[in-house]
Every structure is written in C-alpha cells, then in structure tokens.
Design an enzyme around this catalytic site. Structure first.
Site, PDB file in Angstrom:
ATOM      1  N   GLU A  40       0.769  -1.170   0.026  1.00 41.46           N
ATOM      2  CA  GLU A  40      -0.256   0.125  -0.128  1.00 41.46           C
ATOM      3  C   GLU A  40       0.905   1.188   0.000  1.00 41.46           C
ATOM      4  O   GLU A  40       0.426   2.412   0.246  1.00 41.46           O
ATOM      5  CB  GLU A  40      -0.932   0.039   1.177  1.00 41.46           C
ATOM      6  CG  GLU A  40      -2.131  -1.086   0.965  1.00 41.46           C
ATOM      7  CD  GLU A  40      -3.054  -1.072   2.084  1.00 41.46           C
ATOM      8  OE1 GLU A  40      -2.817  -0.480   3.017  1.00 41.46           O
ATOM      9  OE2 GLU A  40      -4.005  -1.816   1.990  1.00 41.46           O
ATOM     10  N   VAL A  92      -2.849 -11.773   1.620  1.00 43.49           N
ATOM     11  CA  VAL A  92      -2.204 -13.066   1.380  1.00 43.49           C
ATOM     12  C   VAL A  92      -0.770 -12.726   0.813  1.00 43.49           C
ATOM     13  O   VAL A  92      -0.611 -11.939   0.132  1.00 43.49           O
ATOM     14  CB  VAL A  92      -3.067 -13.671   0.082  1.00 43.49           C
ATOM     15  CG1 VAL A  92      -2.256 -15.121  -0.449  1.00 43.49           C
ATOM     16  CG2 VAL A  92      -4.492 -13.917   0.639  1.00 43.49           C
ATOM     17  N   SER A 102     -10.016 -15.805  -1.233  1.00 43.84           N
ATOM     18  CA  SER A 102     -11.396 -16.393  -1.328  1.00 43.84           C
ATOM     19  C   SER A 102     -11.856 -17.051  -0.107  1.00 43.84           C
ATOM     20  O   SER A 102     -12.951 -16.783   0.512  1.00 43.84           O
ATOM     21  CB  SER A 102     -11.693 -17.068  -2.567  1.00 43.84           C
ATOM     22  OG  SER A 102     -11.441 -16.313  -3.723  1.00 43.84           O
ATOM     23  N   ASN A 161      -6.517  -0.164  -6.016  1.00 43.08           N
ATOM     24  CA  ASN A 161      -6.363  -1.595  -5.867  1.00 43.08           C
ATOM     25  C   ASN A 161      -7.476  -2.281  -6.703  1.00 43.08           C
ATOM     26  O   ASN A 161      -8.303  -2.973  -6.188  1.00 43.08           O
ATOM     27  CB  ASN A 161      -6.312  -1.785  -4.328  1.00 43.08           C
ATOM     28  CG  ASN A 161      -5.785  -3.417  -4.373  1.00 43.08           C
ATOM     29  OD1 ASN A 161      -5.540  -4.164  -5.094  1.00 43.08           O
ATOM     30  ND2 ASN A 161      -5.677  -3.836  -2.971  1.00 43.08           N
ATOM     31  N   PRO A 177      -7.472  -5.101  -8.548  1.00 39.74           N
ATOM     32  CA  PRO A 177      -7.888  -6.362  -8.279  1.00 39.74           C
ATOM     33  C   PRO A 177      -8.776  -6.623  -7.153  1.00 39.74           C
ATOM     34  O   PRO A 177      -9.586  -7.389  -7.015  1.00 39.74           O
ATOM     35  CB  PRO A 177      -6.390  -6.970  -8.232  1.00 39.74           C
ATOM     36  CG  PRO A 177      -5.724  -6.014  -8.855  1.00 39.74           C
ATOM     37  CD  PRO A 177      -6.134  -4.629  -8.585  1.00 39.74           C
ATOM     38  N   TYR A 237     -14.184  -8.031  -4.422  1.00 43.03           N
ATOM     39  CA  TYR A 237     -15.130  -7.666  -3.624  1.00 43.03           C
ATOM     40  C   TYR A 237     -16.445  -7.487  -4.510  1.00 43.03           C
ATOM     41  O   TYR A 237     -17.437  -7.999  -3.941  1.00 43.03           O
ATOM     42  CB  TYR A 237     -14.978  -6.419  -2.897  1.00 43.03           C
ATOM     43  CG  TYR A 237     -13.569  -6.738  -1.885  1.00 43.03           C
ATOM     44  CD1 TYR A 237     -13.508  -7.875  -1.112  1.00 43.03           C
ATOM     45  CD2 TYR A 237     -12.660  -5.719  -1.702  1.00 43.03           C
ATOM     46  CE1 TYR A 237     -12.583  -7.852  -0.471  1.00 43.03           C
ATOM     47  CE2 TYR A 237     -11.633  -5.873  -0.818  1.00 43.03           C
ATOM     48  CZ  TYR A 237     -11.440  -7.001  -0.064  1.00 43.03           C
ATOM     49  OH  TYR A 237     -10.498  -7.196   0.841  1.00 43.03           O
TER      50      TYR A 237
END
Length: 159
Positions: free
Chosen positions: A27, A86, A97, A123, A125, A130
């Site tokens: 980030e 992750v 997931s 972000n 992806p 979501y």
C-alpha cells in the site's frame, strides 16, 4: 495448493505481523506499521479486541483476515474487516477467497447485519474481487481519521 483456515493463536502473531508489514509495503506505506508482536498478542488474546483467521500450508502462514466487532446505529451488530492479506507468492490460489468466506460465515453465525472494510481505490484487483462477491463499493463516502498527533492536538486545544 493445499491449505487450511483456522483461528490464529498467540504463536501466529509473528507471522501475522509479517503479513501486516507486507501489506503496508504493497500500500506504499512501508514505514507506517508501529504495532508489535506483543501488541497483537495483548490486544487479540488478552483484551480480545480482535479475531483473526489464518491460512496455513505446512505450518507456514500464507494469509490472514483480521476483524473486530462494531456497532451501527442503523443496523446493530456489524464486523469491520481490518485487513485481508495473502502473501504475494500465494495470491490467485484461492487463499484470499477462503479467508473472505470464513469471515462472512463467522459474521453470519454471529448474526451481524453488515460486514464492512476499506479498500484503496487504486487496488483494482481487490475492488473487482469484492464486487464479484457481492460487496457494494461506497464511492460517495470518505474515510475520516484522527491520527495520534491529531488526537493530541485536539486534547491540547480543548482540555
């Protein structure tokens, strides 16, 4: 990839901290993490301020989802998902997931009316993940914070 999901223990907090640090780097805030392993142990297991699921494979923690209870004056009991991380090398393997699903199932079992979190607008992806899973991105709301210095300034000015 074979992995399992379980609640984190105190012994996992070193690896959880590693994941938090990896997220901060992703980030673009590599120096922002101030929390320590001891803080995580105290806050999660002594004061019970949060819960955390981890994904592990052969005793290596490859992902985590840290969340805590909140209360909505409109809805009642809710959960805030603080971080779902992750390891970069393990992304796109189903770990994210599975962690996301585990948090939702936990919230459902607890009878919460909403699960919420924050995602960076760049972000894509994560945003797509979501949305694909039924989440609504509230683009007309802004996150508001008082950091530690802002809190101190307020206290100094309004004491």
């Amino acid at each position: 990839m074979n992995f399992s999901i379980r609640f984190a223990t105190e012994n996992d907090m070193s690896q959880v901290l590693d994941l938090i640090t990896e997220l901060a780097v992703f980030e673009k805030e590599p120096d922002a993490v101030e929390i320590t392993e001891q803080d995580l142990i105290r806050d999660g297991f002594k004061e019970h301020l949060f819960k955390c699921f981890i994904a592990e494979t052969e005793k290596e923690v490859v992902g985590m989802a840290l969340f805590y209870p909140r209360y909505s004056t409109w809805k009642g009991k809710t959960i805030h998902l603080e971080d779902l991380v992750v390891k970069e090398a393990k992304r796109a393997t189903g770990v994210g997931s599975a962690l996301f699903s585990e948090v939702i199932k936990y919230g459902h079992a607890q009878g919460v009316k909403r699960i919420e979190w924050v995602v960076l607008d760049w972000n894509e992806p994560a945003v797509k993940f979501y949305e694909k899973n039924g989440a609504h991105i509230l683009r007309d709301w802004d996150t508001v914070q008082l950091d530690e210095q802002g809190i101190q300034n307020f206290i100094n000015t309004n004491a």
